[in-house]
Design a protein around this motif. Sequence first.
Motif, PDB file in Angstrom:
ATOM      1  N   ILE A   1       4.500  27.214   4.019  1.00  0.00           N
ATOM      2  CA  ILE A   1       4.087  28.599   4.243  1.00  0.00           C
ATOM      3  C   ILE A   1       4.731  29.187   5.489  1.00  0.00           C
ATOM      4  CG2 ILE A   1       2.003  27.771   5.442  1.00  0.00           C
ATOM      5  CD1 ILE A   1       0.567  30.320   4.454  1.00  0.00           C
ATOM      6  N   VAL A   2       5.258  30.402   5.349  1.00  0.00           N
ATOM      7  CA  VAL A   2       5.632  31.222   6.503  1.00  0.00           C
ATOM      8  C   VAL A   2       4.416  32.096   6.774  1.00  0.00           C
ATOM      9  CG1 VAL A   2       7.192  32.961   7.432  1.00  0.00           C
ATOM     10  CG2 VAL A   2       8.072  31.217   5.862  1.00  0.00           C
ATOM     11  N   PRO A   3       3.612  31.763   7.793  1.00  0.00           N
ATOM     12  CA  PRO A   3       2.326  32.444   7.974  1.00  0.00           C
ATOM     13  C   PRO A   3       2.491  33.940   8.242  1.00  0.00           C
ATOM     14  CG  PRO A   3       2.445  30.432   9.288  1.00  0.00           C
ATOM     15  CD  PRO A   3       3.826  30.713   8.795  1.00  0.00           C
TER      16      PRO A   3
ATOM     17  N   LYS B   1      -8.441  20.590   4.107  1.00  0.00           N
ATOM     18  CA  LYS B   1      -9.717  19.985   3.720  1.00  0.00           C
ATOM     19  C   LYS B   1      -9.744  19.629   2.241  1.00  0.00           C
ATOM     20  CE  LYS B   1     -12.874  21.763   7.251  1.00  0.00           C
ATOM     21  NZ  LYS B   1     -14.064  22.613   7.523  1.00  0.00           N
ATOM     22  N   ALA B   2      -8.971  20.359   1.447  1.00  0.00           N
ATOM     23  CA  ALA B   2      -8.869  20.052   0.020  1.00  0.00           C
ATOM     24  C   ALA B   2      -7.865  18.931  -0.238  1.00  0.00           C
ATOM     25  CB  ALA B   2      -8.469  21.304  -0.754  1.00  0.00           C
ATOM     26  N   GLY B   3      -7.320  18.353   0.841  1.00  0.00           N
ATOM     27  CA  GLY B   3      -6.353  17.270   0.701  1.00  0.00           C
ATOM     28  C   GLY B   3      -4.963  17.731   0.334  1.00  0.00           C
ATOM     29  N   ILE B   4      -4.678  19.029   0.506  1.00  0.00           N
ATOM     30  CA  ILE B   4      -3.368  19.580   0.154  1.00  0.00           C
ATOM     31  C   ILE B   4      -2.485  19.623   1.400  1.00  0.00           C
ATOM     32  CG2 ILE B   4      -2.148  21.624  -0.693  1.00  0.00           C
ATOM     33  CD1 ILE B   4      -4.696  22.298  -2.303  1.00  0.00           C
ATOM     34  N   PRO B   5      -1.361  18.913   1.402  1.00  0.00           N
ATOM     35  CA  PRO B   5      -0.468  18.938   2.564  1.00  0.00           C
ATOM     36  C   PRO B   5       0.111  20.331   2.797  1.00  0.00           C
ATOM     37  CG  PRO B   5       0.109  17.156   1.042  1.00  0.00           C
ATOM     38  CD  PRO B   5      -0.870  18.039   0.336  1.00  0.00           C
ATOM     39  N   VAL B   6       0.295  20.671   4.074  1.00  0.00           N
ATOM     40  CA  VAL B   6       0.849  21.968   4.449  1.00  0.00           C
ATOM     41  C   VAL B   6       1.982  21.763   5.444  1.00  0.00           C
ATOM     42  CG1 VAL B   6       0.378  24.204   5.528  1.00  0.00           C
ATOM     43  CG2 VAL B   6      -1.388  23.096   4.146  1.00  0.00           C
ATOM     44  N   VAL B   7       3.078  22.476   5.240  1.00  0.00           N
ATOM     45  CA  VAL B   7       4.157  22.548   6.226  1.00  0.00           C
ATOM     46  C   VAL B   7       4.250  23.998   6.683  1.00  0.00           C
ATOM     47  CG1 VAL B   7       6.637  22.348   6.646  1.00  0.00           C
ATOM     48  CG2 VAL B   7       5.467  20.611   5.296  1.00  0.00           C
ATOM     49  N   LEU B   8       4.142  24.196   7.997  1.00  0.00           N
ATOM     50  CA  LEU B   8       4.276  25.535   8.570  1.00  0.00           C
ATOM     51  C   LEU B   8       5.756  25.815   8.819  1.00  0.00           C
ATOM     52  CD1 LEU B   8       1.377  25.322  11.187  1.00  0.00           C
ATOM     53  CD2 LEU B   8       1.289  26.321   8.899  1.00  0.00           C
ATOM     54  N   CYS B   9       6.226  26.960   8.371  1.00  0.00           N
ATOM     55  CA  CYS B   9       7.630  27.334   8.543  1.00  0.00           C
ATOM     56  C   CYS B   9       7.728  28.538   9.484  1.00  0.00           C
ATOM     57  CB  CYS B   9       8.259  27.686   7.192  1.00  0.00           C
ATOM     58  SG  CYS B   9       8.169  26.357   5.974  1.00  0.00           S
ATOM     59  N   HIS B  10       8.708  28.518  10.356  1.00  0.00           N
ATOM     60  CA  HIS B  10       9.015  29.586  11.314  1.00  0.00           C
ATOM     61  C   HIS B  10       8.067  29.602  12.508  1.00  0.00           C
ATOM     62  CE1 HIS B  10      11.511  32.269   8.346  1.00  0.00           C
ATOM     63  NE2 HIS B  10      11.847  30.992   8.303  1.00  0.00           N
TER      64      HIS B  10
ATOM     65  N   ALA C   1       3.933  28.565  14.288  1.00  0.00           N
ATOM     66  CA  ALA C   1       2.695  27.783  14.243  1.00  0.00           C
ATOM     67  C   ALA C   1       1.509  28.684  13.932  1.00  0.00           C
ATOM     68  CB  ALA C   1       2.487  27.077  15.582  1.00  0.00           C
ATOM     69  N   VAL C   2       0.390  28.052  13.620  1.00  0.00           N
ATOM     70  CA  VAL C   2      -0.895  28.745  13.456  1.00  0.00           C
ATOM     71  C   VAL C   2      -1.855  28.135  14.469  1.00  0.00           C
ATOM     72  CG1 VAL C   2      -2.848  29.165  11.921  1.00  0.00           C
ATOM     73  CG2 VAL C   2      -0.516  29.249  11.017  1.00  0.00           C
ATOM     74  N   GLU C   3      -2.446  28.978  15.280  1.00  0.00           N
ATOM     75  CA  GLU C   3      -3.309  28.494  16.352  1.00  0.00           C
ATOM     76  C   GLU C   3      -4.465  27.662  15.801  1.00  0.00           C
ATOM     77  OE1 GLU C   3      -5.809  30.241  20.197  1.00  0.00           O
ATOM     78  OE2 GLU C   3      -4.542  31.581  19.003  1.00  0.00           O
ATOM     79  N   GLY C   4      -4.666  26.481  16.426  1.00  0.00           N
ATOM     80  CA  GLY C   4      -5.763  25.606  16.039  1.00  0.00           C
ATOM     81  C   GLY C   4      -5.459  24.683  14.879  1.00  0.00           C
ATOM     82  N   ILE C   5      -4.228  24.716  14.364  1.00  0.00           N
ATOM     83  CA  ILE C   5      -3.868  23.904  13.203  1.00  0.00           C
ATOM     84  C   ILE C   5      -2.876  22.815  13.604  1.00  0.00           C
ATOM     85  CG2 ILE C   5      -2.668  23.900  10.973  1.00  0.00           C
ATOM     86  CD1 ILE C   5      -5.519  25.010  10.903  1.00  0.00           C
ATOM     87  N   THR C   6      -3.162  21.601  13.169  1.00  0.00           N
ATOM     88  CA  THR C   6      -2.239  20.478  13.348  1.00  0.00           C
ATOM     89  C   THR C   6      -1.594  20.184  12.000  1.00  0.00           C
ATOM     90  OG1 THR C   6      -3.638  19.530  15.084  1.00  0.00           O
ATOM     91  CG2 THR C   6      -2.006  18.077  14.082  1.00  0.00           C
ATOM     92  N   ALA C   7      -0.333  20.506  11.903  1.00  0.00           N
ATOM     93  CA  ALA C   7       0.434  20.304  10.669  1.00  0.00           C
ATOM     94  C   ALA C   7       1.905  20.283  11.044  1.00  0.00           C
ATOM     95  CB  ALA C   7       0.158  21.430   9.668  1.00  0.00           C
ATOM     96  N   PRO C   8       2.757  19.665  10.223  1.00  0.00           N
ATOM     97  CA  PRO C   8       4.192  19.692  10.513  1.00  0.00           C
ATOM     98  C   PRO C   8       4.688  21.124  10.652  1.00  0.00           C
ATOM     99  CG  PRO C   8       3.727  18.144   8.740  1.00  0.00           C
ATOM    100  CD  PRO C   8       2.456  18.894   8.994  1.00  0.00           C
TER     101      PRO C   8
ATOM    102  N   ILE D   1      -1.425  14.092   6.819  1.00  0.00           N
ATOM    103  CA  ILE D   1      -1.519  15.533   6.587  1.00  0.00           C
ATOM    104  C   ILE D   1      -1.614  16.283   7.909  1.00  0.00           C
ATOM    105  CG2 ILE D   1      -3.065  17.347   5.731  1.00  0.00           C
ATOM    106  CD1 ILE D   1      -3.545  15.747   3.264  1.00  0.00           C
ATOM    107  N   GLU D   2      -2.420  15.766   8.819  1.00  0.00           N
ATOM    108  CA  GLU D   2      -2.533  16.390  10.142  1.00  0.00           C
ATOM    109  C   GLU D   2      -1.669  15.604  11.119  1.00  0.00           C
ATOM    110  OE1 GLU D   2      -6.305  17.762  11.570  1.00  0.00           O
ATOM    111  OE2 GLU D   2      -7.205  17.624   9.568  1.00  0.00           O
ATOM    112  N   THR D   3      -0.486  16.104  11.361  1.00  0.00           N
ATOM    113  CA  THR D   3       0.446  15.449  12.263  1.00  0.00           C
ATOM    114  C   THR D   3       1.053  16.482  13.195  1.00  0.00           C
ATOM    115  OG1 THR D   3       2.481  14.128  12.397  1.00  0.00           O
ATOM    116  CG2 THR D   3       2.339  15.693  10.600  1.00  0.00           C
ATOM    117  N   THR D   4       1.420  16.050  14.386  1.00  0.00           N
ATOM    118  CA  THR D   4       1.970  16.972  15.387  1.00  0.00           C
ATOM    119  C   THR D   4       3.480  17.110  15.282  1.00  0.00           C
ATOM    120  OG1 THR D   4       2.098  15.150  16.985  1.00  0.00           O
ATOM    121  CG2 THR D   4       0.114  16.518  17.034  1.00  0.00           C
ATOM    122  N   LEU D   5       4.067  16.602  14.208  1.00  0.00           N
ATOM    123  CA  LEU D   5       5.519  16.677  14.043  1.00  0.00           C
ATOM    124  C   LEU D   5       6.004  18.125  14.149  1.00  0.00           C
ATOM    125  CD1 LEU D   5       8.251  15.353  13.158  1.00  0.00           C
ATOM    126  CD2 LEU D   5       7.614  15.952  10.825  1.00  0.00           C
ATOM    127  N   THR D   6       6.934  18.356  15.070  1.00  0.00           N
ATOM    128  CA  THR D   6       7.539  19.678  15.232  1.00  0.00           C
ATOM    129  C   THR D   6       9.052  19.540  15.278  1.00  0.00           C
ATOM    130  OG1 THR D   6       5.650  20.580  16.457  1.00  0.00           O
ATOM    131  CG2 THR D   6       7.753  21.699  16.731  1.00  0.00           C
TER     132      THR D   6
END
Length: 386
Positions: free
Chosen positions: A162-164, A180-189, A191-198, A363-368
């Motif tokens: 997702i490009v937020p 929470k639904a177990g669906i992996p998310v990759v943030l593109c471009h 970050a989203v505040e408060g979210i830990t995701a690649p 799913i929740e990783t600090t990879l940047t």
Amino acid sequence: MLSEHEVIEATTPSGGSEADFARTKYERIGEHLKRQIREGQLPPGTALPSEQQLASLFDSARSTVRQAMGLLEQEGLVSRVQGKGTFVHDQARQRLSCGLDILALVIPEVLSGFYPSLQHSFEESASYSQNQMLVCCTRNNVDKQGNVILQLIDNQVGGVAIVPASTPPTPGYQIRQLQKAGIPVVLCHRAVEGITAPLLGLPFREIGRLAGDALVEQGHRRCAFFAPHRTKTTDLYLDGFQSALADVGCELDDHHSYFGAAGVIDMQELDAEIAGTLQRMLDQPGRPTAIFTSFDSMAERIYLHLTKMGLRMPEDISLIGVGDQVRHSVLQQQIASVTVNETQLGYRAAELLNQMRSGELAIETTLTEVMPVEVYQGTTLGTCDH
């Protein structure tokens, strides 16, 4: 890993007969363990507590726990090793994702800017891994994005890149619902505040700095800045751009900045405003000799309006935008730009989603990873001699 509060929630039945109680309880225990496997809280190879320990933890009979564990074993999610215990299977997360073969790409726009290359490469990468691909356009609208996310959860997609949305900033709870639904998310471009995701991020301040340096090196000291709207991202572009001007003792005149309406993504909606602002800027004494705009689609509009005004680029005025390394149209090929390899970003996003689905990555990783950028010269960047 297995908190008491979660266990109580997972195993408390909503009512029914005694038979329903027993059936509900072992199914709930199984579903709770599946969720922890899916979300990466029980990684591949993890040793589960003994049946006695689980029975105590879930306040259940050992026979109920044994039923739940038998169900997980039948589904290939755990394996029992004689004399050693029960372990999460190496392919457990992948098996839980079986059938969830759709990867979704959620973007603000599909036809302009960065997005055609991102869409193409993500789709190509998804097909390599035998995934179907779904594209969702939010028009940079947070409410529409929220509805899209709920539909993706309801359809149990396998992963989301997702490009937020940026105006207003995407709230963390939207992304958290997916996780929470177990669906992996990759943030593109961004970050989203408060979210830990690649995160596959863009170096917004560096982009602004590169654009400023490119103009300063050509002798430009009076510059203008155009952006589709004002956001945290825009402010980073602006900060980097102004730092380049400050290095040569210059600053951006307040009258030489333009920001479109919040939430607008279609440049056609801003066309009249862009034309009017350009005319006012160029009619003033000490008019800008160069323009930096934070979006290639806006740069194309500016190019066309400057041409209608009878101005030549770069002889009369220089122009530089921000966009994709692949210059899709003849007009884009003319415009100088600080470019990002969106093709690489799309491939990497799909790759990370599949790594999370297989359990290789939590799913929740600090990879940047920050995507590299470079200046594309085009034909609109030239020396200032006036």
